[in-house]
Write a protein that holds these residues in place. Structure first.
Motif, mmCIF file in Angstrom:
data_model
loop_
_atom_site.group_PDB
_atom_site.id
_atom_site.type_symbol
_atom_site.label_atom_id
_atom_site.label_comp_id
_atom_site.label_asym_id
_atom_site.label_seq_id
_atom_site.Cartn_x
_atom_site.Cartn_y
_atom_site.Cartn_z
ATOM 1 N N UNK A 1 -4.131 15.205 -0.201
ATOM 2 C CA UNK A 1 -4.392 13.930 -0.869
ATOM 3 C C UNK A 1 -3.118 13.249 -1.318
ATOM 4 N N UNK A 2 -2.179 14.037 -1.845
ATOM 5 C CA UNK A 2 -0.889 13.474 -2.271
ATOM 6 C C UNK A 2 -0.144 12.913 -1.066
ATOM 7 N N UNK A 3 -0.182 13.641 0.050
ATOM 8 C CA UNK A 3 0.478 13.168 1.275
ATOM 9 C C UNK A 3 -0.124 11.850 1.742
ATOM 10 N N UNK A 4 -1.445 11.726 1.664
ATOM 11 C CA UNK A 4 -2.105 10.487 2.093
ATOM 12 C C UNK A 4 -1.696 9.315 1.201
ATOM 13 N N UNK A 5 -1.647 9.561 -0.100
ATOM 14 C CA UNK A 5 -1.227 8.507 -1.023
ATOM 15 C C UNK A 5 0.199 8.055 -0.766
ATOM 16 N N UNK A 6 1.103 9.023 -0.547
ATOM 17 C CA UNK A 6 2.508 8.702 -0.273
ATOM 18 C C UNK A 6 2.661 7.974 1.061
ATOM 19 N N UNK A 7 1.926 8.442 2.066
ATOM 20 C CA UNK A 7 1.993 7.811 3.384
ATOM 21 C C UNK A 7 1.562 6.345 3.303
ATOM 22 N N UNK A 8 0.549 6.078 2.492
ATOM 23 C CA UNK A 8 0.086 4.699 2.320
ATOM 24 C C UNK A 8 1.168 3.836 1.657
ATOM 25 N N UNK A 9 1.831 4.378 0.631
ATOM 26 C CA UNK A 9 2.895 3.629 -0.038
ATOM 27 C C UNK A 9 4.039 3.321 0.923
ATOM 28 N N UNK A 10 4.372 4.304 1.771
ATOM 29 C CA UNK A 10 5.523 4.154 2.666
ATOM 30 C C UNK A 10 5.208 3.326 3.909
ATOM 31 N N UNK A 11 4.022 3.524 4.477
ATOM 32 C CA UNK A 11 3.730 2.941 5.784
ATOM 33 C C UNK A 11 2.572 1.946 5.796
ATOM 34 N N UNK A 12 1.755 1.946 4.736
ATOM 35 C CA UNK A 12 0.581 1.079 4.731
ATOM 36 C C UNK A 12 0.784 -0.223 3.997
ATOM 37 N N UNK A 13 1.940 -0.394 3.370
ATOM 38 C CA UNK A 13 2.211 -1.597 2.582
ATOM 39 C C UNK A 13 3.444 -2.309 3.122
ATOM 40 N N UNK A 14 3.467 -3.606 2.927
ATOM 41 C CA UNK A 14 4.629 -4.403 3.308
ATOM 42 C C UNK A 14 4.921 -5.388 2.184
ATOM 43 N N UNK A 15 6.030 -5.292 1.452
ATOM 44 C CA UNK A 15 7.062 -4.268 1.648
ATOM 45 C C UNK A 15 6.592 -2.898 1.166
ATOM 46 N N UNK A 16 7.204 -1.854 1.707
ATOM 47 C CA UNK A 16 6.830 -0.496 1.324
ATOM 48 C C UNK A 16 7.168 -0.257 -0.139
#
Length: 285
Positions: free
Chosen positions: A133-148
């Motif tokens: 779950x933590x990995x999914x949250x971090x992945x979203x912050x890094x790759x799912x948002x613009x700007x990250x």
């Protein structure tokens, strides 16, 4: 008395100082649930019985109200099941406050290092659930948002847990909010000893790779039940990363497992988790 404007934004709510005073019993000492370099954290209850957490920020940078609103609105629009939801904010005079959802089961640090008895309620399955779950949250912050969004302070006390042991990453907007000038970086706000990537010491810049490094330390902490740095242990065991690397190189992966685990994990998934953690903290960022 002049009643301040209250605006209902698309993503959340602009709370008045009066609303938050009522919710926290005038920011009473008994309502304090945390304190850090960024300010004081209070638990509260709104008039509609919604439980909230209020972060009263130290407004050392004297941010203008418009700048603060723009930053908070960007963070407030973020929606993910593994990120703590920002409900709204208060900006009156010099006051700068963030209002978050209340997550009912405390934080990971309390469950790993608090007094939970000889047998931890955190089973291997629960620990893996927290890692995923933590990995999914971090992945979203890094790759799912613009700007990250780079969190910059991943650690066990910033991983909140609900009653089903689902993890929610908290404080993911604080680094951005308190440092909207991208060249301004301070360890008081960003980074915690034991979790910070080594390249940060030489470059003074934190990025998503720094989050990955901290995440690797978090995996090790979850598997071993040990703090990242613990000077109460023998010198060769004080640094979690160095000790764990040594144990793995000595072909003793089972020796790193938290003795409070109710049952030992199967060897193959244990090795896979350790391998991921070691990749995350690889000196070559």
């Amino acid at each position: 008395m002049v009643v301040p404007d209250v605006s209902h934004l698309g993503w959340g709510h602009w709370y008045t100082l009066r609303e938050l005073e009522v919710a926290t019993n005038s920011f009473a000492h008994e309502n304090v649930i945390g304190e850090g370099g960024y300010g004081i954290v209070y638990q509260g209850v709104l008039e509609d019985n919604t439980e909230i957490v209020v972060k009263n920020l130290l407004n050392n940078r004297g941010q203008a109200e418009r700048e603060f609103k723009v930053e908070v609105e960007a963070i407030g629009r973020v929606r993910h099941k593994n990120l703590v939801r920002l409900l709204g904010y208060c900006a009156e005079g010099a006051q700068r406050m963030l209002v978050y959802e209340y997550v009912s089961n405390g934080n990971l640090e309390q469950w790993l290092h608090g007094d939970v008895g000889p047998c931890s309620p955190l089973t291997w399955e629960i620990r893996m659930k927290i890692i995923f779950g933590t990995a999914k949250g971090l992945s979203y912050l890094h790759d799912g948002l613009e700007p990250k969004v780079v969190h910059r302070d991943i650690k066990s006390s910033n991983i909140l847990l609900d009653k089903q042991w689902n993890p929610k990453v908290s404080d993911f907007g604080l680094a951005r909010l308190l440092c909207s000038d991208s060249s301004y970086v301070t360890t008081r706000v960003m980074g915690t000893f034991g979790y910070v990537a080594p390249e940060y010491a030489s470059t003074d810049m934190l990025n998503e790779r720094s989050d990955v490094y901290s995440f690797g330390v978090l995996i090790m902490e979850l598997i071993s039940g040990r703090n990242p740095v613990d000077y109460s242990r023998p010198p060769e065991e004080a640094n979690l990363i160095d000790w764990l690397k040594k144990m793995v190189s000595n072909r003793d992966p089972e020796g790193v497992v938290d003795p409070k685990l109710p049952e030992k994990p199967i060897l193959r998934p244990l090795k896979r988790a350790l391998l991921v953690a070691l990749h995350c903290v690889d000196p070559n960022a």
